[in-house]
Motif scaffolding. Structure first.
Motif, PDB file in Angstrom:
ATOM      1  N   ASP A 356       0.813  -1.211   0.000  1.00 39.28           N
ATOM      2  CA  ASP A 356       0.000   0.000   0.000  1.00 39.28           C
ATOM      3  C   ASP A 356       0.848   1.263   0.000  1.00 39.28           C
ATOM      4  OD1 ASP A 356      -2.783  -1.195   0.554  1.00 39.28           O
ATOM      5  OD2 ASP A 356      -1.646  -2.004   2.226  1.00 39.28           O
ATOM      6  N   LEU A 357       1.987   1.223   0.672  1.00 38.16           N
ATOM      7  CA  LEU A 357       2.688   2.440   1.046  1.00 38.16           C
ATOM      8  C   LEU A 357       3.778   2.882   0.091  1.00 38.16           C
ATOM      9  CD1 LEU A 357       3.082   1.719   4.860  1.00 38.16           C
ATOM     10  CD2 LEU A 357       1.359   3.142   3.752  1.00 38.16           C
ATOM     11  N   HIS A 358       4.357   1.951  -0.694  1.00 39.75           N
ATOM     12  CA  HIS A 358       5.567   2.313  -1.431  1.00 39.75           C
ATOM     13  C   HIS A 358       5.316   3.317  -2.542  1.00 39.75           C
ATOM     14  CE1 HIS A 358       4.209  -0.731  -4.415  1.00 39.75           C
ATOM     15  NE2 HIS A 358       4.922  -0.022  -5.260  1.00 39.75           N
ATOM     16  N   ARG A 359       4.090   3.422  -3.008  1.00 41.15           N
ATOM     17  CA  ARG A 359       3.825   4.310  -4.143  1.00 41.15           C
ATOM     18  C   ARG A 359       3.952   5.782  -3.780  1.00 41.15           C
ATOM     19  NH1 ARG A 359       0.625  -0.113  -4.170  1.00 41.15           N
ATOM     20  NH2 ARG A 359       0.486  -1.328  -6.096  1.00 41.15           N
ATOM     21  N   CYS A 360       3.454   6.171  -2.594  1.00 40.82           N
ATOM     22  CA  CYS A 360       3.512   7.597  -2.267  1.00 40.82           C
ATOM     23  C   CYS A 360       3.707   7.895  -0.785  1.00 40.82           C
ATOM     24  CB  CYS A 360       2.268   8.327  -2.783  1.00 40.82           C
ATOM     25  SG  CYS A 360       0.688   7.686  -2.194  1.00 40.82           S
ATOM     26  N   GLN A 361       3.445   6.941   0.124  1.00 37.86           N
ATOM     27  CA  GLN A 361       3.623   7.256   1.534  1.00 37.86           C
ATOM     28  C   GLN A 361       5.100   7.285   1.922  1.00 37.86           C
ATOM     29  OE1 GLN A 361       4.745   5.463   4.365  1.00 37.86           O
ATOM     30  NE2 GLN A 361       3.833   6.639   6.028  1.00 37.86           N
ATOM     31  N   THR A 362       5.849   6.243   1.554  1.00 37.62           N
ATOM     32  CA  THR A 362       7.260   6.222   1.958  1.00 37.62           C
ATOM     33  C   THR A 362       8.071   7.358   1.328  1.00 37.62           C
ATOM     34  OG1 THR A 362       7.631   4.459   0.315  1.00 37.62           O
ATOM     35  CG2 THR A 362       7.346   3.794   2.611  1.00 37.62           C
ATOM     36  N   PRO A 363       7.811   7.789   0.080  1.00 35.27           N
ATOM     37  CA  PRO A 363       8.544   8.963  -0.420  1.00 35.27           C
ATOM     38  C   PRO A 363       8.280  10.234   0.390  1.00 35.27           C
ATOM     39  CG  PRO A 363       7.629   7.732  -2.256  1.00 35.27           C
ATOM     40  CD  PRO A 363       7.038   7.141  -1.011  1.00 35.27           C
ATOM     41  N   LEU A 364       7.039  10.402   0.900  1.00 32.40           N
ATOM     42  CA  LEU A 364       6.741  11.583   1.714  1.00 32.40           C
ATOM     43  C   LEU A 364       7.231  11.401   3.146  1.00 32.40           C
ATOM     44  CD1 LEU A 364       5.532  14.363   1.552  1.00 32.40           C
ATOM     45  CD2 LEU A 364       3.278  13.380   2.063  1.00 32.40           C
ATOM     46  N   PHE A 365       7.227  10.176   3.628  1.00 31.52           N
ATOM     47  CA  PHE A 365       7.816   9.825   4.924  1.00 31.52           C
ATOM     48  C   PHE A 365       9.270  10.307   4.953  1.00 31.52           C
ATOM     49  CE2 PHE A 365       8.552   5.706   7.704  1.00 31.52           C
ATOM     50  CZ  PHE A 365       9.205   6.460   8.672  1.00 31.52           C
ATOM     51  N   GLN A 366      10.016  10.031   3.901  1.00 37.51           N
ATOM     52  CA  GLN A 366      11.412  10.446   3.851  1.00 37.51           C
ATOM     53  C   GLN A 366      11.558  11.956   3.964  1.00 37.51           C
ATOM     54  OE1 GLN A 366      13.562   9.457   0.271  1.00 37.51           O
ATOM     55  NE2 GLN A 366      15.338  10.677   0.855  1.00 37.51           N
ATOM     56  N   ILE A 367      10.670  12.693   3.306  1.00 33.50           N
ATOM     57  CA  ILE A 367      10.779  14.145   3.267  1.00 33.50           C
ATOM     58  C   ILE A 367      10.403  14.778   4.603  1.00 33.50           C
ATOM     59  CG2 ILE A 367       9.734  16.213   2.232  1.00 33.50           C
ATOM     60  CD1 ILE A 367       9.568  14.496  -0.390  1.00 33.50           C
ATOM     61  N   LEU A 368       9.315  14.300   5.211  1.00 35.16           N
ATOM     62  CA  LEU A 368       8.810  14.929   6.429  1.00 35.16           C
ATOM     63  C   LEU A 368       9.459  14.403   7.697  1.00 35.16           C
ATOM     64  CD1 LEU A 368       4.977  15.177   5.645  1.00 35.16           C
ATOM     65  CD2 LEU A 368       6.776  16.880   5.266  1.00 35.16           C
ATOM     66  N   GLN A 369       9.966  13.171   7.663  1.00 33.11           N
ATOM     67  CA  GLN A 369      10.580  12.567   8.850  1.00 33.11           C
ATOM     68  C   GLN A 369      11.886  11.863   8.455  1.00 33.11           C
ATOM     69  OE1 GLN A 369       8.926  12.326  12.405  1.00 33.11           O
ATOM     70  NE2 GLN A 369       8.615  14.245  11.301  1.00 33.11           N
ATOM     71  N   PRO A 370      12.882  12.600   7.998  1.00 35.71           N
ATOM     72  CA  PRO A 370      14.083  11.957   7.455  1.00 35.71           C
ATOM     73  C   PRO A 370      14.854  11.123   8.475  1.00 35.71           C
ATOM     74  CG  PRO A 370      14.402  14.334   7.666  1.00 35.71           C
ATOM     75  CD  PRO A 370      12.945  14.070   7.883  1.00 35.71           C
ATOM     76  N   LEU A 412      13.720   0.486  -0.427  1.00 37.40           N
ATOM     77  CA  LEU A 412      15.175   0.640  -0.332  1.00 37.40           C
ATOM     78  C   LEU A 412      15.734   1.338  -1.565  1.00 37.40           C
ATOM     79  CD1 LEU A 412      14.893  -1.199   2.167  1.00 37.40           C
ATOM     80  CD2 LEU A 412      16.982  -2.346   1.425  1.00 37.40           C
ATOM     81  N   ALA A 413      15.233   0.977  -2.724  1.00 38.04           N
ATOM     82  CA  ALA A 413      15.725   1.616  -3.949  1.00 38.04           C
ATOM     83  C   ALA A 413      15.418   3.101  -3.947  1.00 38.04           C
ATOM     84  CB  ALA A 413      15.099   0.942  -5.171  1.00 38.04           C
ATOM     85  N   ASP A 414      14.238   3.462  -3.505  1.00 39.52           N
ATOM     86  CA  ASP A 414      13.845   4.868  -3.463  1.00 39.52           C
ATOM     87  C   ASP A 414      14.744   5.640  -2.510  1.00 39.52           C
ATOM     88  OD1 ASP A 414      11.785   6.690  -4.553  1.00 39.52           O
ATOM     89  OD2 ASP A 414      11.289   7.003  -2.439  1.00 39.52           O
ATOM     90  N   ALA A 415      15.031   5.033  -1.355  1.00 43.22           N
ATOM     91  CA  ALA A 415      15.917   5.683  -0.395  1.00 43.22           C
ATOM     92  C   ALA A 415      17.329   5.827  -0.972  1.00 43.22           C
ATOM     93  CB  ALA A 415      15.951   4.881   0.907  1.00 43.22           C
ATOM     94  N   TYR A 416      17.786   4.802  -1.652  1.00 43.00           N
ATOM     95  CA  TYR A 416      19.154   4.826  -2.170  1.00 43.00           C
ATOM     96  C   TYR A 416      19.334   5.908  -3.230  1.00 43.00           C
ATOM     97  CZ  TYR A 416      23.673   3.427  -3.916  1.00 43.00           C
ATOM     98  OH  TYR A 416      24.998   3.445  -4.284  1.00 43.00           O
TER      99      TYR A 416
END
Length: 757
Positions: A356-370, A412-416
């Motif tokens: 559910d989350l990898h499409r748009c939640q985790t990318p915004l998670f990174q930005i708001l809560q690095p 992981l790929a998105d974070a990398y």
């Protein structure tokens, strides 16, 4: 102090709202009941900080309705428990460590002691209140690993509190996903009780897991009794100090005071650690109001202040900050509460789910809560290191269930590719991804999908490695193949970055395997070419693209149909456009998702499809138009989400549209939409900031992009990269208008897997 009531979220409408950038308390804009009804399943109780382990709230029963988060708007409350999930479907999880207040003496603590409500529940960040039909008022506050219950009993009768350790949220769906109580230990001590309960099953089919508790009352009971029994039949009910076993066990405490306070600590490790958590976080004489104030301060300082907007529209403010709140209720940060292994790495559980989350939640998670995001990535890798696989979902310290691919690979790929490094060991991270890509997980014999593992990894990997596609001998064959392609693209990205050239070439090639399911002769509504099941002999299975059968665990497509899954190759769009028949057919294909009412704003597989117009020259305005249509599915009320919150997936979707961008996970590309506000500032940490402005239009009627400057320079592309605006901060200055213009004449967004046609 503003307290939201269910159905009364418009209380703020009469406030004089100033610029939010000048406000200190953003919590005033959060309706904790947003998305709690209409299938949203969000948790409205007390979550004292982002990712808090304790989620303290009511457990409600109403016929055979599953209370996924414990909460239902109508029905009887049968306990107030310390642990819940938020926004999930499938089946309820947790609802453990419960107390239930009762008027008078209790003759049988195993009987139905539930109570209706005298009025609607009230809540705000850090606070929850239920007024029961029998005159008891329950107020709740919490910290990260402890909770405070404040009871007000009516005058004239004894006040009792019943603790039934067998209390757990039930499921009535008949799918075999209901939780079970196994056994318990319960012990009195001087000013309270402690012990543990053991439970199993639930949506992730977990084996026995144990939660410990430590409880202190601020008043001295006039009597305390333990009980034991099965069903509603007591085998003992007396003043013994301790009970244990597989029968229902617990205690009853009776007080003469009308005001009783109970402080509860929990732990996955031991009762002593639960006591330590309690004494550290809620020491004696801590007031409820101080905990509420602390919770508001945490959310304001750590989360809400990261996003500041200029707006006088209370509905927009409530939707913005309510959605940000819904994003960070789960997962739970259980660092130092991991019973599985000893590690110095962070530990997070209670994720539903990376599908559910990898499409748009985790990318915004990174930005708001690095900071938390880096910890989260490290936790995924540490779970692999000790459990053998990264989770797609995890609850009660156990992996499961995998709905499609191994989507921790995408995370992981998105974070990398976006430069997340810190203390992450990326060699280990890549090894964890390779495990998903190369090692078949043992079958956990899930009755709903007995062909292969639903616990972790890629259960259909044997076909993927042998044929380059997945045959119907595996359930969810087509949707898994589409997702495995994206997973392998993630491996390509990390392998390339780590200099593993042979691996990068292999996984890039494998990321194109979605093409092997493409049947060019499958047709529907003027379009030919859809992803369909394929047999071992290479032949395609006849398929109606408008149908996915049951769209569930045993079918070829999971939770959406061939029309939607055929648009799910965001790393290979140039090839997809070619297969569909060129730009005009591609635009019409997206249009048909809406014209034929295929698109469902509450269904994650279709999240990105409405914004793929950006890959066609001169059509970015259609992405904006679709974005505004989708936004009508949202509001800040109890039914304000178009589907399950799914741990913040729905909320992050609308937040990206408010920002005016859309992420392509595993890539550095963000598709440009149209921002909602005259000004938005996003604090990126370390002195960095993204500032987005709009002039000349508005979000409701004049929202088409007329021109754009990025970092002060004129911009003519329908996309930006991470490096453009997030890596070091930046500016995006939009001019908006009521009519579309052909402002984006530059190169199209990249299609990195399309080099080999």
């Amino acid at each position: 102090m503003i307290r939201f009531r269910v159905g009364l979220q418009c209380l703020l409408a009469n406030l004089s709202v100033q610029l939010v950038s000048a406000q200190g308390d953003y919590t005033q804009y959060v309706n904790v009941f947003q998305g709690t009804t209409g299938g949203g399943n969000r948790f409205p109780g007390v979550v004292a900080a982002p990712f808090a382990m304790v989620k303290l709230g009511p457990d409600v029963q109403s016929g055979n309705a599953d209370a996924y988060s414990g909460y239902l708007p109508s029905g009887s409350i049968w306990g107030f428990s310390m642990m819940h999930e938020s926004g999930t479907g499938g089946a309820p999880k947790y609802g453990v460590v419960s107390q239930m207040p009762v008027v008078g003496n209790v003759s049988n603590p195993l009987a139905d002691l539930s109570q209706g409500r005298a009025s609607e529940d009230q809540g705000q960040i850090g606070y929850y209140k239920s007024s029961l039909a029998n005159g008891i008022v329950v107020e709740l506050a919490a910290t990260e690993r402890a909770g405070l219950y404040q009871y007000s009993f009516p005058q004239g009768s004894p006040a009792s509190i019943v603790v039934d350790v067998s209390h757990v949220l039930p499921s009535f769906r008949g799918l075999g996903w209901e939780q079970h109580y196994s056994n318990a230990n319960f012990t009195f001590y001087s000013d309270g009780y402690q012990g543990s309960g053991t439970y199993n099953n639930g949506w992730n089919l977990s084996p026995d897991w144990e939660i410990f508790f430590c409880v202190r009352f601020n008043q001295k009971p006039v009597s305390k009794k333990t009980f034991q029994g099965t069903g509603t039949t007591l085998t003992s009910y007396d003043s013994r100090d301790q009970v244990s076993g597989t029968e229902r066990v617990g205690g009853v405490f009776t007080f003469t005071e009308t005001n009783v306070t109970s402080r509860v600590g929990i732990s996955f490790i031991s009762s002593s650690q639960a006591c330590n958590n309690l004494d550290r976080e809620i020491p004696d004489r801590t007031s409820l109001q101080s905990l509420v104030d602390r919770a508001k301060s945490r959310w304001n300082n750590e989360v809400f202040s990261k996003v500041q907007i200029s707006s006088a529209n209370s509905a927009d403010l409530q939707l913005l900050y309510g959605s940000v709140y819904g994003m960070f209720l789960i997962p739970s940060n259980l660092t130092e509460e991991n019973p599985g292994w000893t590690s110095t790495e962070p530990y997070y559980s209670d994720q539903f789910t990376l599908w559910d989350l990898h499409r748009c939640q985790t990318p915004l998670f990174q930005i708001l809560q690095p900071v938390a995001y880096e910890e989260y990535v490290r936790a995924l890798i540490d779970i692999w290191k000790h459990d053998g696989y990264m989770p797609d979902a995890r609850s009660s310290n156990f992996n499961g269930r995998v709905q499609g691919g191994s989507n921790a690979d995408n995370v992981l790929a998105d974070a990398y590719v976006k430069g997340v490094r810190g203390a992450i060991n990326w060699e280990d991270g890549y090894s964890a991804m390779v495990t998903d890509a190369e090692k078949v997980p043992p079958n956990n014999n899930d009755p709903k999908a007995p062909d292969s593992s639903t616990k972790e990894g890629r259960g259909a990997l044997p076909d993927w490695l042998k044929y380059g596609y997945i045959t119907p001998s595996f359930t969810r064959a087509v949707s898994r193949a589409v997702e495995y392609s994206a997973n392998d693209f993630g491996l390509y990205q990390v392998a390339k970055g780590l200099g593993k050239e042979a691996d990068a070439e292999k996984y890039l090639k494998r990321s194109r395997n979605w093409r092997n399911h493409w049947d060019p002769n499958c047709s529907s509504n003027g379009h030919s070419g859809f992803v369909v099941p394929r047999l071992a002999d290479g032949s395609f299975v006849a398929q109606n693209p408008l149908s996915c059968g049951g769209c569930y665990w045993g079918d070829a497509y999971y939770e959406d149909n061939p029309w939607v899954y055929s648009m799910n190759a965001p790393h290979d769009i140039a090839t997809l456009k070619q297969y569909i028949g060129g730009d005009d057919k591609f635009v019409d294909r997206i249009n048909k998702l809406f014209d034929l009412k295929i698109f469902n704003a509450g269904n994650e597989p279709g999240f990105t499809s409405p914004f793929l117009y950006n890959f066609v020259p001169g059509k970015q305005h259609l992405s904006v138009q679709r974005s505004r249509e989708i936004s009508k599915s949202y509001n800040s009320g109890p039914s304000g989400l178009p589907g399950n919150s799914d741990a913040g997936a729905m909320e992050s979707n609308i937040l990206w549209q408010m920002i005016g961008l859309w992420p392509l996970t595993g890539q550095t590309t963000f598709l440009i939409l149209s921002p909602w506000f005259p000004e938005m500032k996003i604090n990126l940490g370390n002195g960095r900031e993204l500032k987005i402005t709009t002039t000349g239009g508005n979000k409701d009627t004049a929202f088409y992009v007329q021109s754009l400057k990025v970092n002060g320079k004129q911009w003519n592309k329908t996309w930006v990269t991470w490096q453009d605006i997030f890596e070091n901060g930046g500016t995006m200055d939009f001019v908006l208008g009521s009519n579309p213009t052909d402002w984006a004449t530059g190169e199209l967004p990249p299609s990195p897997a399309s080099g080999d046609q």
